[in-house]
Motif scaffolding. Structure first.
Motif, short mmCIF file in Angstrom:
data_model
loop_
_atom_site.label_atom_id
_atom_site.label_comp_id
_atom_site.label_asym_id
_atom_site.label_seq_id
_atom_site.Cartn_x
_atom_site.Cartn_y
_atom_site.Cartn_z
N LEU A 1 0.75 -1.32 0.01
CA LEU A 1 0.05 -0.11 -0.07
C LEU A 1 0.80 1.28 0.02
CD1 LEU A 1 -2.74 -0.57 2.64
CD2 LEU A 1 -2.79 -0.97 0.13
N ALA A 2 0.47 2.33 -0.62
CA ALA A 2 1.13 3.54 -0.48
C ALA A 2 2.48 3.63 -0.73
CB ALA A 2 0.89 4.36 0.81
N PRO A 3 2.71 3.06 -2.25
CA PRO A 3 4.10 2.88 -2.53
C PRO A 3 4.98 4.13 -2.19
CG PRO A 3 2.54 1.80 -4.19
CD PRO A 3 1.67 2.84 -3.32
N GLY A 4 6.22 3.87 -2.05
CA GLY A 4 7.14 4.86 -1.85
C GLY A 4 7.08 5.62 -0.37
N LEU A 5 6.03 5.31 0.54
CA LEU A 5 5.84 6.01 1.65
C LEU A 5 6.07 4.88 3.10
CD1 LEU A 5 2.47 7.89 1.08
CD2 LEU A 5 4.94 8.57 1.03
N ALA A 6 6.98 5.43 3.97
CA ALA A 6 7.39 4.55 4.90
C ALA A 6 6.10 4.23 5.82
CB ALA A 6 8.14 5.49 5.73
N GLN A 7 6.23 2.87 6.35
CA GLN A 7 5.04 2.62 7.28
C GLN A 7 5.93 2.37 8.99
OE1 GLN A 7 2.50 -0.61 5.86
NE2 GLN A 7 2.92 0.10 3.77
N ALA A 8 4.90 2.22 9.87
CA ALA A 8 5.38 2.11 11.09
C ALA A 8 4.70 1.07 11.91
CB ALA A 8 5.29 3.72 11.90
N ASN A 9 5.42 0.61 12.73
CA ASN A 9 4.87 -0.24 13.83
C ASN A 9 4.18 0.53 14.89
OD1 ASN A 9 6.22 -3.16 13.34
ND2 ASN A 9 7.85 -1.53 13.04
N LEU A 10 3.31 -0.05 15.73
CA LEU A 10 2.62 0.88 16.82
C LEU A 10 2.51 0.28 18.14
CD1 LEU A 10 0.48 3.24 17.67
CD2 LEU A 10 -1.42 1.68 16.93
N VAL A 11 2.72 0.99 19.31
CA VAL A 11 2.59 0.48 20.39
C VAL A 11 2.22 1.48 21.31
CG1 VAL A 11 4.27 -0.12 22.84
CG2 VAL A 11 4.97 -0.65 20.39
N ILE A 12 1.21 1.10 22.13
CA ILE A 12 0.12 2.23 22.81
C ILE A 12 0.29 1.53 24.43
CG2 ILE A 12 -1.91 3.30 23.21
CD1 ILE A 12 -2.73 2.74 20.16
N LEU A 13 0.47 2.55 25.08
CA LEU A 13 0.55 2.09 26.79
C LEU A 13 -0.13 3.05 27.72
CD1 LEU A 13 4.20 0.95 26.55
CD2 LEU A 13 2.13 -0.72 26.94
N PRO A 14 -0.47 2.89 28.69
CA PRO A 14 -0.50 3.75 29.69
C PRO A 14 0.54 4.65 30.11
CG PRO A 14 -1.74 1.69 30.24
CD PRO A 14 -0.93 1.40 29.27
N ALA A 15 0.32 5.95 30.20
CA ALA A 15 1.37 6.81 30.66
C ALA A 15 2.12 6.44 31.78
CB ALA A 15 1.06 8.36 30.44
N PRO B 1 1.67 -4.94 31.10
CA PRO B 1 0.93 -3.61 31.76
C PRO B 1 -0.50 -3.89 31.62
CG PRO B 1 1.67 -3.76 29.32
CD PRO B 1 2.26 -4.89 30.06
N SER B 2 -1.10 -3.15 32.33
CA SER B 2 -2.72 -3.29 32.54
C SER B 2 -3.36 -3.03 31.24
CB SER B 2 -3.32 -2.08 33.48
OG SER B 2 -2.96 -0.87 33.08
N LEU B 3 -2.92 -2.43 30.24
CA LEU B 3 -3.37 -2.22 28.96
C LEU B 3 -2.23 -2.03 27.91
CD1 LEU B 3 -5.93 -1.91 26.87
CD2 LEU B 3 -5.64 0.15 27.23
N ALA B 4 -2.28 -2.99 26.71
CA ALA B 4 -1.17 -2.51 25.71
C ALA B 4 -1.75 -2.94 24.37
CB ALA B 4 0.05 -3.63 25.92
N ILE B 5 -1.73 -1.87 23.52
CA ILE B 5 -2.40 -1.94 22.13
C ILE B 5 -1.23 -1.79 21.33
CG2 ILE B 5 -3.86 -1.15 20.43
CD1 ILE B 5 -5.40 0.24 23.23
#
Length: 269
Positions: free
Chosen positions: A28-42, A239-243
């Motif tokens: 998807l989106a040729p030429g554009l960088a993609q990224a991994n995602l990590v979401i945590l409580p502060a 962690p109590s929540l991780a996405i």
């Protein structure tokens, strides 16, 4: 970044947000960088940036959002991390509880999102050099494996290195190493070449994440540090929540691959 590139990224994110694309994002989106995602409580994420600094191969940190913000201002300001990835994985206390296509129901004002570099960028460079990518040619997700190598711990964050694998003919491997090494923010050069058992992988046909690929009789498996590593680490950190993103289902940024090309090669690992 060109206007056309930004429009392509925004259009693909809009398709994902609308549920029109729920599969892996490779291609998807040729030429554009993609990224991994990590979401945590502060209050449970304080050690995670330190973990990334200590483990830059699997966790090359691109951006950290403000607490409570789902908008990555540096790499795609108009995006929404709650809806703009095709699939997510939600963990509570280290246990997988859901794999939704959006995380609006889980979002809280105390969450912090971390975006990490993705190997799709060096895959783009390899393909541009005429080096075929097996999982793309075979129409499957890249295979990923939990190894016997340990990351350098930071507080509660400790666990195994996860790697992705792409097979290549022996006579092109030095070229493969040099190309991928130009992108340290996207995992850089391989961490292992050859015998998978040396890094604790018993069966290439049984990846821990993604899909198996056929390795030709004249090919050698090449392994890169993988941004799924934080998912393996989170199972132990509890962690109590991780996405997270679902493996292979990345976030599309507005940044071009060339933005991350250092032009520097690397020695054989």
């Amino acid at each position: 970044m060109t206007l056309r590139a930004a429009s392509t990224a925004a259009a693909d994110r809009a398709r994902i947000r609308a549920g029109e694309h729920t599969g892996p994002t490779s291609g998807l989106a040729p030429g554009l960088a993609q990224a991994n995602l990590v979401i945590l409580p502060a209050d449970e994420s304080l050690d995670f940036p330190r973990f990334c600094v200590r483990n830059p191969k699997p966790c090359p940190l691109l951006e950290v959002t403000d607490t409570g913000s789902a908008h990555p201002d540096c790499v795609a300001a108009d995006a929404d991390l709650r809806t703009d990835l095709p699939r997510y994985r939600v963990f509570r206390d280290g246990r997988l509880v859901d794999e939704p296509t959006d995380i609006a129901q889980f979002w809280r004002s105390d969450l912090v999102a971390f975006l990490l570099g993705c190997s799709f960028t060096f895959e783009w460079a390899l393909a541009a050099a005429g080096l075929p990518i097996a999982h793309q040619a075979q129409g499957v997700n890249v295979p990923m494996y939990v190894t016997n190598r340990r990351c350098i711990s930071a507080g509660r964050f400790d666990g195994p290195l996860v790697v992705s694998m792409r097979p290549f003919a022996p006579d092109v491997i030095s070229h493969v190493v040099d190309i991928s090494a130009r992108f340290p923010a996207m995992h850089g050069a391989p961490v292992h070449i050859g015998d998978p058992e040396e890094i604790g992988i018993d069966d290439l046909a049984a990846p821990d994440f993604g899909d198996a690929v056929v390795v030709g009789a004249d090919e050698v498996p090449v392994f890169w540090a993988c941004g799924v590593t934080p998912q393996a680490v989170a199972i132990q950190a509890r962690p109590s929540l991780a996405i997270f993103h679902a493996p292979g289902h990345m976030f599309i940024t507005d940044r071009h691959h060339d933005d991350f090309d250092t032009g520097e090669s690397h020695d054989h690992p």
